[in-house]
Write a protein that holds these residues in place. Structure first.
Motif, PDB file in Angstrom:
ATOM      1  N   TYR A   1      28.860  89.877  90.182  1.00 32.89           N
ATOM      2  CA  TYR A   1      27.553  90.461  89.919  1.00 32.89           C
ATOM      3  C   TYR A   1      26.846  90.803  91.227  1.00 32.89           C
ATOM      4  N   GLU A   2      26.909  89.892  92.192  1.00 38.16           N
ATOM      5  CA  GLU A   2      26.212  90.087  93.457  1.00 38.16           C
ATOM      6  C   GLU A   2      26.734  91.313  94.198  1.00 38.16           C
ATOM      7  N   ALA A   3      28.051  91.481  94.245  1.00 31.85           N
ATOM      8  CA  ALA A   3      28.631  92.635  94.939  1.00 31.85           C
ATOM      9  C   ALA A   3      28.243  93.936  94.245  1.00 31.85           C
ATOM     10  N   THR A   4      28.182  93.893  92.926  1.00 26.65           N
ATOM     11  CA  THR A   4      27.813  95.088  92.167  1.00 26.65           C
ATOM     12  C   THR A   4      26.375  95.508  92.458  1.00 26.65           C
ATOM     13  N   ILE A   5      25.466  94.560  92.461  1.00 28.65           N
ATOM     14  CA  ILE A   5      24.059  94.884  92.704  1.00 28.65           C
ATOM     15  C   ILE A   5      23.849  95.315  94.145  1.00 28.65           C
ATOM     16  N   ASP A   6      24.583  94.717  95.066  1.00 26.40           N
ATOM     17  CA  ASP A   6      24.491  95.156  96.466  1.00 26.40           C
ATOM     18  C   ASP A   6      24.947  96.611  96.612  1.00 26.40           C
ATOM     19  N   ALA A   7      26.035  96.964  95.916  1.00 26.41           N
ATOM     20  CA  ALA A   7      26.531  98.343  95.978  1.00 26.41           C
ATOM     21  C   ALA A   7      25.547  99.304  95.327  1.00 26.41           C
ATOM     22  N   LEU A   8      24.926  98.875  94.241  1.00 28.80           N
ATOM     23  CA  LEU A   8      23.925  99.713  93.579  1.00 28.80           C
ATOM     24  C   LEU A   8      22.741  99.965  94.511  1.00 28.80           C
ATOM     25  N   GLU A   9      22.353  98.940  95.248  1.00 29.97           N
ATOM     26  CA  GLU A   9      21.267  99.126  96.217  1.00 29.97           C
ATOM     27  C   GLU A   9      21.655 100.159  97.269  1.00 29.97           C
ATOM     28  N   GLN A  10      22.910 100.132  97.698  1.00 31.46           N
ATOM     29  CA  GLN A  10      23.388 101.122  98.662  1.00 31.46           C
ATOM     30  C   GLN A  10      23.271 102.534  98.089  1.00 31.46           C
ATOM     31  N   ALA A  11      23.571 102.680  96.800  1.00 29.81           N
ATOM     32  CA  ALA A  11      23.550 104.000  96.172  1.00 29.81           C
ATOM     33  C   ALA A  11      22.179 104.640  96.208  1.00 29.81           C
ATOM     34  N   VAL A  12      21.131 103.818  96.083  1.00 23.64           N
ATOM     35  CA  VAL A  12      19.772 104.372  96.007  1.00 23.64           C
ATOM     36  C   VAL A  12      19.030 104.270  97.340  1.00 23.64           C
ATOM     37  N   SER A  13      19.748 103.923  98.389  1.00 25.17           N
ATOM     38  CA  SER A  13      19.135 103.778  99.710  1.00 25.17           C
ATOM     39  C   SER A  13      19.667 104.808 100.687  1.00 25.17           C
ATOM     40  N   GLY A  14      20.055 105.960 100.169  1.00 21.08           N
ATOM     41  CA  GLY A  14      20.630 106.997 101.004  1.00 21.08           C
ATOM     42  C   GLY A  14      19.589 107.746 101.814  1.00 21.08           C
ATOM     43  N   PRO A  15      20.010 108.829 102.444  1.00 16.19           N
ATOM     44  CA  PRO A  15      19.101 109.579 103.314  1.00 16.19           C
ATOM     45  C   PRO A  15      18.030 110.369 102.568  1.00 16.19           C
ATOM     46  N   GLY A  16      18.244 110.634 101.288  1.00 18.66           N
ATOM     47  CA  GLY A  16      17.276 111.396 100.508  1.00 18.66           C
ATOM     48  C   GLY A  16      16.668 110.551  99.410  1.00 18.66           C
ATOM     49  N   PRO A  17      15.746 111.110  98.640  1.00 20.86           N
ATOM     50  CA  PRO A  17      15.074 110.351  97.574  1.00 20.86           C
ATOM     51  C   PRO A  17      15.942 110.112  96.342  1.00 20.86           C
ATOM     52  N   TYR A  18      17.036 110.873  96.211  1.00 20.87           N
ATOM     53  CA  TYR A  18      17.865 110.795  95.009  1.00 20.87           C
ATOM     54  C   TYR A  18      19.323 110.492  95.368  1.00 20.87           C
ATOM     55  N   ILE A  19      20.118 110.284  94.355  1.00 23.07           N
ATOM     56  CA  ILE A  19      21.542 110.007  94.563  1.00 23.07           C
ATOM     57  C   ILE A  19      22.193 111.126  95.375  1.00 23.07           C
ATOM     58  N   CYS A  20      21.840 112.357  95.073  1.00 24.22           N
ATOM     59  CA  CYS A  20      22.401 113.512  95.774  1.00 24.22           C
ATOM     60  C   CYS A  20      21.386 114.068  96.774  1.00 24.22           C
ATOM     61  N   CYS A  21      20.858 113.192  97.608  1.00 26.47           N
ATOM     62  CA  CYS A  21      19.885 113.545  98.649  1.00 26.47           C
ATOM     63  C   CYS A  21      18.617 114.150  98.048  1.00 26.47           C
ATOM     64  N   ASP A  22      18.393 115.442  98.244  1.00 26.21           N
ATOM     65  CA  ASP A  22      17.140 116.050  97.796  1.00 26.21           C
ATOM     66  C   ASP A  22      17.212 116.602  96.376  1.00 26.21           C
ATOM     67  N   GLN A  23      18.377 116.569  95.743  1.00 28.14           N
ATOM     68  CA  GLN A  23      18.538 117.137  94.400  1.00 28.14           C
ATOM     69  C   GLN A  23      18.501 116.050  93.337  1.00 28.14           C
TER      70      GLN A  23
END
Length: 217
Positions: free
Chosen positions: A132-154
């Motif tokens: 569970y911990e590894a999954t939530i850590d990876a999910l945090e990485q997904a939403v902590s990218g360079p843009g506001p969304y999963i696909c940056c600005d889109q």
């Protein structure tokens, strides 16, 4: 596409994800309200989804079930809505990656946590989510990218699905309220389509709760 679209749902279900996606797409659709113990198990609906679960959509002669699949299908069926990176666009990879990560490991991990059925550490290699911990850590990485969304600005269908998982998880305590999750969900919840979808489903909740209950035999 001009085929008729029918949406099968219950407002107290994952159908709320599909409703949000439909409102983002902006297409016209008919809503069929189903109830868990009765109409979801009716042969007419089992012909659409043999699992007897919601959500499902029928678009012309095409039937799609499963929340992530519905989001991905609608994004491709209505390309003018701009809810998926075009094929060949480098953002197509994170779009697929994180949407289906949320549908697979995240869904399994948060459900397992809610039920008290997470894989023990010595058997974590057997679980698709690992821990569970590894999954939530990876999910945090997904939403902590360079843009506001999963696909940056889109903003895309991936944000609908991932955002819904995070919003529900924080609401029900299966995903901790990390700053990255709260900031990401705050960017999504006030979208006009998200608000419309919530209002429609909240009204249906009241309708379901006010329906007469069948007599007990």
């Amino acid at each position: 596409m001009t085929e008729s679209l029918t949406f099968y749902t219950n407002p107290m279900s994952r159908g709320r994800i599909a409703r949000w996606m439909l409102e983002e797409v902006g297409c016209s659709y008919e809503t069929v309200l189903l109830e868990y113990a009765t109409s979801m198990k009716d042969p007419a609906y089992l012909a659409i989804n043999p699992m007897g679960k919601v959500p499902a959509i029928r678009h012309g002669d095409t039937v799609v079930t499963e929340g992530a699949a519905i989001c991905a299908y609608l994004a491709d069926a209505f390309p003018d809505a701009g809810l998926a990176p075009a094929p060949g666009n480098k953002m197509r990879a994170p779009y697929y990656r994180w949407m289906f990560f949320a549908a697979g490991p995240v869904e399994a991990a948060v459900t397992g946590k809610a039920l008290g059925l997470l894989a023990p550490p010595e058997k974590s290699a057997m679980a698709g989510y690992g821990s569970y911990e590894a999954t939530i850590d990876a999910l945090e990485q997904a939403v902590s990218g360079p843009g506001p969304y999963i696909c940056c600005d889109q903003f895309t269908a991936a944000d609908v699905y991932v955002g819904a998982q995070i919003g529900w998880g924080m609401q029900f305590g299966t995903i901790e309220k990390r700053p990255a999750f709260e900031a990401y969900f705050a960017r999504l919840r006030d979208r006009p389509a998200a608000k419309r979808a919530a209002e429609l489903d909240d009204a249906l909740v009241a309708q379901v709760q006010n329906r007469p209950q069948p007599a007990q035999s």
